[in-house]
Design a protein around this motif. Structure first.
Motif, PDB file in Angstrom:
ATOM      1  N   THR A  10       0.991  -1.034  -0.035  1.00 29.27           N
ATOM      2  CA  THR A  10       0.142   0.069  -0.223  1.00 29.27           C
ATOM      3  C   THR A  10       0.673   1.338   0.004  1.00 29.27           C
ATOM      4  N   VAL A  14       0.839   4.108  -3.037  1.00 25.83           N
ATOM      5  CA  VAL A  14       0.816   5.407  -2.578  1.00 25.83           C
ATOM      6  C   VAL A  14       1.741   6.399  -3.112  1.00 25.83           C
ATOM      7  N   GLY A  18       1.641   9.256  -6.265  1.00 25.69           N
ATOM      8  CA  GLY A  18       1.708  10.593  -6.055  1.00 25.69           C
ATOM      9  C   GLY A  18       2.721  10.916  -6.955  1.00 25.69           C
TER      10      GLY A  18
END
Length: 91
Positions: A10, A14, A18
């Protein structure tokens, strides 16, 4: 939410999301600069400083062998070099 509660997958997701978003945000600017050849509103010192920062992040990513960082900074660097080169050529 504490970061300890997120799985490594995870956290990587992320980071990749980003990196993708902050990289792609420069694509419209690069396209506009190339198409219009109008860079009067762009600050050369700011764009040079940002480009140098991106290059340093790329070196950092390479040192860490962090592929999301390497990929995003490579693309961002290419876009920023295009913007800076156009600024230098057309003012």
């Amino acid at each position: 939410m504490a970061m300890a509660m997120l799985s490594p997958a995870t956290i990587e997701l992320v980071g990749a999301a980003g990196a993708t978003l902050t990289t792609l945000c420069w694509l419209p600017q690069a396209v506009k600069v190339i198409r219009d050849k109008d860079t009067r509103a762009l600050s050369l010192p700011a764009n040079l400083a940002f480009t140098l920062g991106v290059a340093l992040w790329l070196v950092y990513g390479i040192a860490l062998n962090n592929w999301p960082l390497i990929g995003s900074e490579s693309v961002t660097l290419a876009l920023m070099l295009t913007i800076v080169a156009t600024k230098l050529r057309y003012g």
